[in-house]
Scaffold this active site. Structure first.
Site, short mmCIF file in Angstrom:
data_model
loop_
_atom_site.label_atom_id
_atom_site.label_comp_id
_atom_site.label_asym_id
_atom_site.label_seq_id
_atom_site.Cartn_x
_atom_site.Cartn_y
_atom_site.Cartn_z
N ARG A 1 74.27 36.21 -55.62
CA ARG A 1 73.74 35.13 -56.36
C ARG A 1 72.39 35.46 -56.28
NH1 ARG A 1 75.74 29.43 -55.58
NH2 ARG A 1 74.33 28.96 -54.45
N MET B 1 78.34 24.03 -56.35
CA MET B 1 77.34 25.25 -56.69
C MET B 1 77.90 26.17 -55.64
SD MET B 1 73.98 26.35 -57.33
CE MET B 1 73.26 24.58 -58.89
N ARG C 1 82.08 27.51 -56.50
CA ARG C 1 81.91 28.45 -57.67
C ARG C 1 81.52 29.30 -57.78
NH1 ARG C 1 79.40 26.54 -61.32
NH2 ARG C 1 81.03 27.44 -63.81
N ASP C 2 80.22 29.97 -56.31
CA ASP C 2 79.82 31.34 -56.75
C ASP C 2 79.08 31.31 -55.36
OD1 ASP C 2 78.44 33.72 -57.63
OD2 ASP C 2 76.77 32.72 -58.55
N PRO C 3 79.75 31.49 -53.91
CA PRO C 3 79.06 31.76 -53.09
C PRO C 3 78.06 32.45 -52.22
CG PRO C 3 81.38 31.97 -53.34
CD PRO C 3 81.58 31.64 -53.89
#
Length: 455
Positions: free
Chosen positions: A43, A160, A163-165
Site C-alpha cells: 500500500r 482498512m 482489506r489491504d494489508p
C-alpha cells in the site's frame, strides 16, 4: 457512569476459532520488502515524514513538537481528517458512526458481508468493550466522546488494513502523512494513563541524551518490556520535555506487532526495526531459515543507521514482554539475554560514531498486560485498564570501564549484561513503590529522582 461489558451488546460469542491466524505467507511477508528504507510497500498511499539532519539541532534545542502539548490535556481524540484521495472512497462504516451501537453493528455488518474474518471481528468487538470500560473508569467527564472518537478511527484503520494489508519493511519509518499514525496512537493510549499517578525518573538524563543526539552521537536504551503500548507510553511521558526522543525513537519490534491486525495500525506510527523474537523463532520449523535471514537483514539495517549517527534505539534484550511469576504473581523485569546485549554493544562500537548505552526501566503492565503465558497463535486478548505508569533511566554504562579487569570475553559479556539488568531492576523497584506502593514522589532515592513534568 461506568458501563460493564456484560450489559452491552455482544455480537460475536463464538470462541472456537483463534481470534487472528497468520498464514505462512503472511508471516513470511511481515518484515521482508524489497526496499530497505521503508519507502516501498504494497500500500503506497502513505508517504513518510523525514527529519533532515540540518533540522536536528533546531528540533532538540527548540523542544518543538506537534504533540508535546497533548500529554495531560483532555479530551484526547484521534483525528480522522487526514485522508488522501484514495482513502476518501473507502467504506466509512466506522467513521460515520455516531453511537456505540453504530460501531458494534458496523463490525457485524462487515463480518456478515465477508469483508471481516469472524475472528478479527470478535477481536475488534472485544477491543471496543475493554477500551471503553478502561476510559470510563478514568472518570473523565467526556469519556463517552473520547471512546467513540478514538475507537471509530481505530476500527476504521484495522478494517482498512484487513482489506489491504500493509507490509512492514525491515526498517519501518513512522507514517506521519497523509494520515498521522503516530499521533493516532498517542491520542488513543493517552486516555488510559493516570498522569496524576505516573512518574518519570531522572529526567535530566533525557536532556543529556538529547545533547548527545544533537552532537551526532547515538543513544541505546536497554530496557525491560511490558506491553504492546510501551513505545506510546514512553513517548507520552517524554513528549512534554523531550519531544525529539519521543517522536524519533526507533523500536526493535517483534514480528507479532507487525502481523496482528489489531496491532498493526499502532505499529505503523512507530519507527521500527523488525525482528523475529527468539521466543517464537521455532514456532514453525519451516519458517526458521526465513526468520534468521530476516533478522540478519534487520541487523544490517541497524548497523547502517548507527553509522549515520543521531539515532536513539529502544531494545528489550529479554526477547519479549515481562510476565508475572506463576507462583507469587509478582511482576518483575524479565532477565536479559547476554548475547543480545553484546550484539547491540558491538554494533554501537563498530559504527564509527560515538554511542552510549543507558539502562531504562518501564512499569506499565496494568494498562495492557500480556497473556500469562507466551502464545504461539497471533491474536491475543487485549485486557485494558486505566492506571498510573512509570519510566526511569539511569546513567550510561561503559563496557570498557566495567570489563577492564576481566580477561575472559564471556565473563565480560555476562558482567555487562548483568549490570544493565541490575540497574533496570533497581529503577523498577522505585517506580513500583511510587505507583503500587502509593508513595508517589516520596519514593525517590539518591539514584532515582522522580518527577511529573507534565503537571
Amino acid at each position: 457512569m461506568i458501563f460493564s461489558t456484560t450489559s452491552s451488546t455482544t455480537l460475536f460469542t463464538c470462541n472456537t476459532t483463534p481470534r487472528v491466524s497468520a498464514s505462512p505467507s503472511t508471516s513470511r511477508a511481515a518484515c521482508l520488502l524489497k526496499s530497505s528504507c521503508g519507502g516501498a510497500s504494497r500500500r503506497s498511499r502513505s508517504s513518510f515524514l523525514v527529519l533532515c539532519a540540518s533540522k536536528l539541532s533546531e528540533a532538540i534545542d527548540g523542544k518543538k513538537s506537534s504533540t508535546s502539548s497533548t500529554v495531560a490535556a483532555a479530551p484526547v481524540f484521534a483525528s480522522s481528517s487526514a485522508y488522501d484521495q484514495d482513502e476518501i472512497s473507502a467504506p466509512r462504516t466506522f467513521l460515520d458512526a455516531r453511537t456505540e451501537q453504530d460501531l458494534l453493528l458496523g463490525i457485524q455488518k462487515e463480518a456478515e458481508a465477508g469483508r471481516l474474518p469472524i475472528n478479527v471481528a470478535q477481536g475488534m468487538e472485544e477491543l471496543y468493550h475493554n477500551y471503553r470500560n478502561a476510559v470510563f473508569h478514568s472518570g473523565h467527564p467526556k469519556a463517552h466522546e473520547i471512546v467513540l472518537s478514538n475507537m471509530a478511527v481505530a476500527l476504521d484503520r484495522i478494517f482498512m488494513d484487513v482489506r489491504d494489508p500493509f507490509q512492514f519493511s525491515p526498517h519501518h519509518k513512522a507514517i506521519r502523512e497523509p494520515f498521522d499514525y503516530y499521533l493516532f496512537g498517542q491520542k488513543y493510549i493517552s486516555p488510559l494513563l493516570d498522569f496524576r499517578n505516573s512518574f518519570l525518573g531522572n529526567s535530566s538524563l533525557f536532556d543529556e541524551m538529547e545533547k548527545k543526539l544533537q552532537q551526532g552521537e547515538n543513544v541505546i536504551l536497554i530496557s525491560n518490556h511490558q506491553t504492546e503500548a510501551d513505545p506510546a507510553i514512553i513517548s507520552l511521558l517524554l513528549e512534554s520535555t523531550n519531544p525529539f526522543i519521543a517522536e524519533n525513537m526507533i523500536c526493535v519490534a517483534g514480528d507479532r506487532v507487525v502481523t496482528d491486525p489489531l496491532c498493526k495500525p499502532f505499529s505503523m506510527g512507530r519507527n521500527l526495526l523488525c525482528v523475529y523474537s527468539k521466543k517464537h523463532m521455532n514456532d514453525d520449523p519451516e519458517l526458521i531459515d526465513m526468520k534468521r535471514r530476516a533478522n540478519t537483514k534487520s541487523l544490517k539495517e541497524m548497523a547502517m543507521l548507527l553509522r549515520v549517527g543521531s539515532k536513539v534505539i529502544w531494545i528489550a534484550p529479554s526477547g519479549g514482554r515481562d510476565r508475572p511469576d506463576p507462583v507469587t504473581k509478582e511482576w518483575y523485569p524479565a532477565p536479559f539475554d547476554a548475547s543480545s546485549v553484546d550484539n547491540m554493544r558491538r554494533l554501537v562500537e563498530h559504527a564509527g560514531v560515538p554511542g552510549h548505552i543507558y539502562p531504562l526501566a518501564i512499569l506499565c503492565y496494568d494498562v495492557m498486560p500480556p497473556p500469562a503465558q507466551v502464545e504461539k497463535e497471533i491474536g491475543e486478548k487485549r485486557v485494558i485498564s486505566f492506571h498510573g505508569v512509570g519510566l526511569s533511566v539511569a546513567p550510561k554504562i561503559s563496557y570498557q570501564e566495567i570489563t577492564a579487569t576481566l580477561e575472559d570475553p564471556e565473563e565480560a559479556k555476562n558482567a555487562f549484561s548483568e549490570l544493565l539488568y541490575s540497574s533496570v531492576c533497581e529503577q523498577y523497584d522505585v517506580l513500583r513503590s511510587a505507583i503500587h506502593g502509593k508513595q508517589g514522589l516520596a519514593a525517590s532515592t539518591p539514584t532515582v529522582s522522580l518527577s511529573q513534568p507534565w503537571e
